[in-house]
Design a protein around this motif. Structure first.
Motif, PDB file in Angstrom:
ATOM      1  N   VAL A   1     -11.616  69.802  10.048  1.00  0.00           N
ATOM      2  CA  VAL A   1     -10.813  68.601   9.753  1.00  0.00           C
ATOM      3  C   VAL A   1     -11.532  67.368  10.294  1.00  0.00           C
TER       4      VAL A   1
ATOM      5  N   TYR B   1      -7.693  63.650  12.190  1.00  0.00           N
ATOM      6  CA  TYR B   1      -6.661  64.468  11.516  1.00  0.00           C
ATOM      7  C   TYR B   1      -5.400  64.647  12.378  1.00  0.00           C
TER       8      TYR B   1
ATOM      9  N   LEU C   1       2.840  70.462   3.331  1.00  0.00           N
ATOM     10  CA  LEU C   1       1.425  70.070   3.385  1.00  0.00           C
ATOM     11  C   LEU C   1       1.224  68.556   3.285  1.00  0.00           C
TER      12      LEU C   1
ATOM     13  N   ARG D   1      -1.438  66.143   3.430  1.00  0.00           N
ATOM     14  CA  ARG D   1      -2.696  66.845   3.726  1.00  0.00           C
ATOM     15  C   ARG D   1      -3.259  67.460   2.449  1.00  0.00           C
TER      16      ARG D   1
ATOM     17  N   ARG E   1      -6.562  70.228   0.950  1.00  0.00           N
ATOM     18  CA  ARG E   1      -7.560  71.233   1.337  1.00  0.00           C
ATOM     19  C   ARG E   1      -8.615  71.343   0.260  1.00  0.00           C
TER      20      ARG E   1
ATOM     21  N   MET F   1      -9.882  70.399   5.536  1.00  0.00           N
ATOM     22  CA  MET F   1      -8.561  69.802   5.348  1.00  0.00           C
ATOM     23  C   MET F   1      -8.620  68.338   5.767  1.00  0.00           C
ATOM     24  N   GLY F   2      -7.864  67.533   5.061  1.00  0.00           N
ATOM     25  CA  GLY F   2      -7.825  66.116   5.433  1.00  0.00           C
ATOM     26  C   GLY F   2      -6.434  65.562   5.194  1.00  0.00           C
ATOM     27  N   ILE F   3      -6.264  64.288   5.515  1.00  0.00           N
ATOM     28  CA  ILE F   3      -5.020  63.604   5.167  1.00  0.00           C
ATOM     29  C   ILE F   3      -5.358  62.594   4.071  1.00  0.00           C
TER      30      ILE F   3
ATOM     31  N   ALA G   1      -1.068  57.676   6.819  1.00  0.00           N
ATOM     32  CA  ALA G   1      -2.401  58.296   6.806  1.00  0.00           C
ATOM     33  C   ALA G   1      -3.456  57.235   6.497  1.00  0.00           C
TER      34      ALA G   1
ATOM     35  N   ARG H   1     -13.836  63.733   0.748  1.00  0.00           N
ATOM     36  CA  ARG H   1     -12.876  64.427  -0.109  1.00  0.00           C
ATOM     37  C   ARG H   1     -13.485  64.930  -1.416  1.00  0.00           C
TER      38      ARG H   1
END
Ligand code: SF4
Length: 321
Positions: A5, A9, A98, A101, A103, A112-114, A121, A254
């Motif tokens: 992450v 995160y 989720l 977030r 994936r 994984m990110g936001i 975020a 991303r």
């Protein structure tokens, strides 16, 4: 499979009732199979209410029927989720637990990110005051070892992050990102774009305005914003570097590794550079902050496959023909 992450995160917490734009308004939430089974058996008045508010969307998936003003039926007058209040986070279906977030999986690696679509975020991502970095938060079963191409793409992505961190001007940063990505595409696929510099002429401005105004409106207020758009505000100058470093790091993080499956290495970076331009434009005509403008652009594009495809087609024509 190792799970990574971004360093920011863990800073994310949903701000719930104080959020200006709850993600529980305006979105049809698909309910996953396990949650549906749980809701169908859930006892008492809440169980009856759950079953009464589940419907079928146009694409045939089960979802919550939106109520007045497109609100989730379980969102209370303080914009808090009644399911969480009644039974905790485990009451949420997969998408709700989720969000925001995301994936991405490749080989034996999960990232994984936001997402920028959430205003809180976006504030964390854009306000992050250190160079973008990742850390491992765990491992789980599954996944094949990274392929040589995936390993090489990870190395190239690290070069892109380095170029962002070391950039001393916005123009220098975007030029470096596009150049490195074009070289990578040539090395790994044998393809290369016909041009690698971001155009700054009136013909480009006309086409960009036409593209942005043709996107399917996802947000309330998007059409109003588009009415103010003109080619003369499409060529922004002198961007403050720090926030755009965060923004471009987000897009590279991303999207870049998705090129492992489609080979469109350069276009992934071009998407980030174009998004930075679009966010700058939104900021200049709306007067909103960079984070709020990035959030608006994200909601308009990142969750609409149709809009994302329109942008990729535009970028292909811009750089490859
Ligand atoms: S948009 Fe973000 S902060 Fe707002 S309610 Fe949704 S998850 Fe929470």
């Amino acid at each position: 499979m190792d799970i990574y992450v971004p360093d920011y995160y863990e800073n994310f917490r949903c701000i719930g009732g104080t959020c200006h734009d709850s993600c529980c308004i305006g979105w049809e939430i698909d309910i996953d199979k396990a949650s549906l089974e749980k809701y169908m058996k859930f006892p008492g008045a809440l169980g009856d209410e759950l079953r009464a508010n589940i419907t079928r969307s146009e694409d045939g998936s089960d979802c919550f029927a939106l109520g007045e003003n497109d609100r989730c039926p379980f969102l209370n007058e303080n914009n808090l989720c009644r399911l969480i209040i009644a039974g905790g986070e485990e009451m949420l279906c997969e998408i709700c637990s989720l969000h925001p977030r995301f994936r991405e999986w490749f080989g034996d690696r999960c990232e994984m990110g936001i997402g920028l679509c959430c205003e809180e975020a976006a504030r964390i991502i854009i306000g992050y005051d250190k160079p973008f970095g990742l850390h491992k938060i765990g491992s789980e079963e599954g996944g094949e070892a990274l392929s040589p191409a995936e390993k090489r793409l990870l190395e190239i992505r690290a070069e892109l992050f380095k170029a962002i961190n070391e950039a001393e001007s916005y123009a220098g940063m975007t030029e470096a990102l596009l150049r490195i990505s074009a070289q990578a595409e040539s090395e790994l696929t044998g393809n290369s774009p016909a041009r690698i510099t971001f155009p700054r002429d009136s013909a480009y401005a006309e086409k960009a305005v036409s593209l942005i105004t043709s996107l399917e409106p996802i947000n309330a207020g998007w059409e109003h914003l588009c009415q103010k758009l003109s080619p003369i505000n499409i060529i922004p100058e002198n961007k403050a570097l720090a926030g755009y470093k965060d923004l471009l790091s987000y897009y590279i993080f991303r999207y870049f590794m998705r090129s492992a499956s489609d080979g469109e290495i350069f276009l992934k970076t071009a998407l980030g550079v174009f998004s930075a331009e679009a966010v700058s434009l939104i900021m200049s005509i709306s007067g909103q902050s960079l984070a709020d403008s990035a959030c608006l652009w994200s909601k308009e594009t990142e969750y609409s496959l149709e809009n994302l495809e329109l942008i990729y087609d535009f970028l292909y024509e811009l750089y490859y023909t």
